[in-house]
Motif scaffolding. Structure first.
Motif, PDB file in Angstrom:
ATOM      1  N   THR A  46      -2.873  15.160   3.444  1.00  0.00           N
ATOM      2  CA  THR A  46      -3.174  13.743   3.683  1.00  0.00           C
ATOM      3  C   THR A  46      -4.380  13.589   4.597  1.00  0.00           C
ATOM      4  O   THR A  46      -5.237  12.722   4.385  1.00  0.00           O
ATOM      5  N   PHE A  71       2.678   9.544   7.101  1.00  0.00           N
ATOM      6  CA  PHE A  71       3.104   9.887   5.741  1.00  0.00           C
ATOM      7  C   PHE A  71       3.953  11.151   5.713  1.00  0.00           C
ATOM      8  O   PHE A  71       4.874  11.266   4.914  1.00  0.00           O
ATOM      9  N   LEU A 100      -0.458   0.769   5.816  1.00  0.00           N
ATOM     10  CA  LEU A 100      -0.506   1.653   4.649  1.00  0.00           C
ATOM     11  C   LEU A 100       0.810   2.400   4.455  1.00  0.00           C
ATOM     12  O   LEU A 100       1.292   2.541   3.321  1.00  0.00           O
ATOM     13  N   CYS A 102       3.076   1.981   1.075  1.00  0.00           N
ATOM     14  CA  CYS A 102       3.401   3.102   0.186  1.00  0.00           C
ATOM     15  C   CYS A 102       4.898   3.424   0.209  1.00  0.00           C
ATOM     16  O   CYS A 102       5.466   3.822  -0.813  1.00  0.00           O
ATOM     17  N   LEU A 145       6.393   0.952  -2.029  1.00  0.00           N
ATOM     18  CA  LEU A 145       6.094   1.347  -3.406  1.00  0.00           C
ATOM     19  C   LEU A 145       7.103   2.386  -3.899  1.00  0.00           C
ATOM     20  O   LEU A 145       7.564   2.333  -5.049  1.00  0.00           O
ATOM     21  N   ALA A 146       7.452   3.332  -3.009  1.00  0.00           N
ATOM     22  CA  ALA A 146       8.423   4.361  -3.386  1.00  0.00           C
ATOM     23  C   ALA A 146       9.782   3.748  -3.714  1.00  0.00           C
ATOM     24  O   ALA A 146      10.481   4.225  -4.624  1.00  0.00           O
ATOM     25  N   HIS A 186       8.630   7.811   3.401  1.00  0.00           N
ATOM     26  CA  HIS A 186       8.134   7.885   4.769  1.00  0.00           C
ATOM     27  C   HIS A 186       9.157   7.480   5.828  1.00  0.00           C
ATOM     28  O   HIS A 186       9.456   8.245   6.744  1.00  0.00           O
ATOM     29  N   LEU A 241      -6.834   2.416   1.306  1.00  0.00           N
ATOM     30  CA  LEU A 241      -5.758   2.215   0.338  1.00  0.00           C
ATOM     31  C   LEU A 241      -5.791   3.293  -0.745  1.00  0.00           C
ATOM     32  O   LEU A 241      -4.743   3.851  -1.112  1.00  0.00           O
ATOM     33  N   ALA A 256      -4.534   6.465   0.753  1.00  0.00           N
ATOM     34  CA  ALA A 256      -3.085   6.419   0.948  1.00  0.00           C
ATOM     35  C   ALA A 256      -2.344   6.639  -0.363  1.00  0.00           C
ATOM     36  O   ALA A 256      -1.338   7.361  -0.407  1.00  0.00           O
ATOM     37  N   LEU A 257      -2.820   6.039  -1.443  1.00  0.00           N
ATOM     38  CA  LEU A 257      -2.164   6.213  -2.740  1.00  0.00           C
ATOM     39  C   LEU A 257      -2.274   7.651  -3.231  1.00  0.00           C
ATOM     40  O   LEU A 257      -1.317   8.209  -3.790  1.00  0.00           O
ATOM     41  N   TRP A 317       0.134   9.598  -1.148  1.00  0.00           N
ATOM     42  CA  TRP A 317       1.502   9.282  -1.600  1.00  0.00           C
ATOM     43  C   TRP A 317       1.870  10.104  -2.828  1.00  0.00           C
ATOM     44  O   TRP A 317       2.973  10.655  -2.924  1.00  0.00           O
TER      45      TRP A 317
END
Length: 350
Positions: free
Chosen positions: A82, A103, A131, A135, A138-139, A166, A325, A328-329, A332
């Protein structure tokens, strides 16, 4: 089951809304700002201490040494990967460090701990927290959709969630969609990552002390040997060292004193976190006390994350956060793949 957003995610979202809605934005940016900044910094640290009561060393050891080594490997590779991805997207070193910490370990709590030991300004933690919240949320939506296409057992799915999502609350929200078996292993795997917060922060503290000491020695040597003429490595008249270290400590009000003063190897609140882990591991605390501590932790961290979320301005985030962003994606996705591989290996022997 339908995943439910954890309280910590809701707190960040509410803070962001409060900062950007016309009716409350002025209040957040004006009279309430000092109190919100206090919450984002100091209540975060108090919440990290109480977070230790969630971690039992015996539960962690119950996973077995192979699983512990795998989880540690995932954390270390996730951290390095990361950080490297963030630097590839030309994020600053501080932002890359905080994103990598959040993360790979335990979200916003880890970001707060790392920012403290590295003496990173409070305002610079806002984007990494946003962020890691985005994320992690999103998970919650994506990982349950992959349970059946990937033909994962509930145990593998739980281990995957614990190894790659996270924040603790986000792990619970994601894993509970696959049942109690998935949730049980997810929490233990996740808390194994959480317990790595202390050694990671300690390593960062040692590195920070080394950098400050080296810059101080270099500055002293240059001041003693270089004439008044400007040299390429000369200490800046304002007190900036050869590597950009502020030797006077005046440039950052969050340093609370001279930068030359070495930071502790481990901040006091991280020592408190370790002490709470030890207390939980003794088995002395009843379930009622642990439930009360969990409520206090939610209150402290929720208030802190509301304060951090209230520092986010959407226009600024959209203007400056595009590269962050994307980084971060990408991170992720990397951590999701690493976590899936580790989960298969963790569950396979059983």
């Amino acid at each position: 089951m339908v995943p439910i957003l954890p309280a910590m995610t809701i707190a960040v979202v509410l803070g962001l809304l409060a900062a950007n809605l016309p009716g409350t934005g002025t209040w957040v940016g004006g009279g309430a700002r000092s109190g919100l900044d206090f919450a984002g910094k100091h209540l975060m640290r108090a919440g990290i201490v109480v977070l230790g009561l969630k971690v039992s060393v015996m539960d962690v050891l119950g996973l077995g040494w192979q699983a512990l080594l795998l989880i540690t490997g995932v954390v270390l590779v996730s951290f390095a990967g990361t950080y490297g991805i963030s630097r590839m997207f030309r994020l600053t070193r501080d932002a890359s460090l905080l994103i990598a910490t959040g993360f790979s370990i335990c979200g916003a709590s880890a970001i707060g701990a790392m920012a403290a030991v590295r003496r990173i300004r409070h305002v610079d933690t806002v984007l990494p927290v946003a962020l890691v919240t985005l994320c992690g949320t999103l998970a919650i939506g994506v990982l349950p959709l992959l349970l059946h296409p990937l033909q994962l057992t509930p145990e593998v799915f739980g281990a995957w969630t614990g190894a790659s999502v996270h924040d603790v609350g986000q792990v619970v929200a994601t894993a509970q969609t696959a049942g109690t078996g998935a949730l049980a292993i997810a929490v233990v795997v996740k808390l194994t990552r959480v317990i790595l917060l202390a050694p990671m922060v300690a390593a960062a503290g040692v590195h920070q002390r080394t950098v400050i000491s080296r810059d101080a020695r270099n500055a002293a040597a240059l001041n003693g040997t270089v004439d008044n003429g400007a040299g390429p490595n000369r200490t800046d008249p304002n007190g900036t060292g050869p590597n950009g270290t502020d030797l006077n400590g005046a440039g950052d009000p969050d340093t609370d004193g001279a930068e030359l003063r070495l930071p502790p190897v481990v901040p006091l609140f991280v020592i408190g976190f370790v002490a709470m882990v030890g207390l939980r591991s003794t088995g002395w605390l009843s379930p009622g006390w642990l439930d009360a501590a969990a409520a206090v932790q939610d209150l402290l961290l929720g208030t802190a994350l509301f304060g951090l979320g209230s520092a986010v301005r959407v226009q600024t985030l959209l203007h400056t956060g595009a590269r962050a962003l994307l980084a971060a994606l990408a991170a992720w996705l990397l951590i999701a793949l690493l976590g899936l591989g580790a989960a298969v290996l963790i569950v396979q022997p059983h």
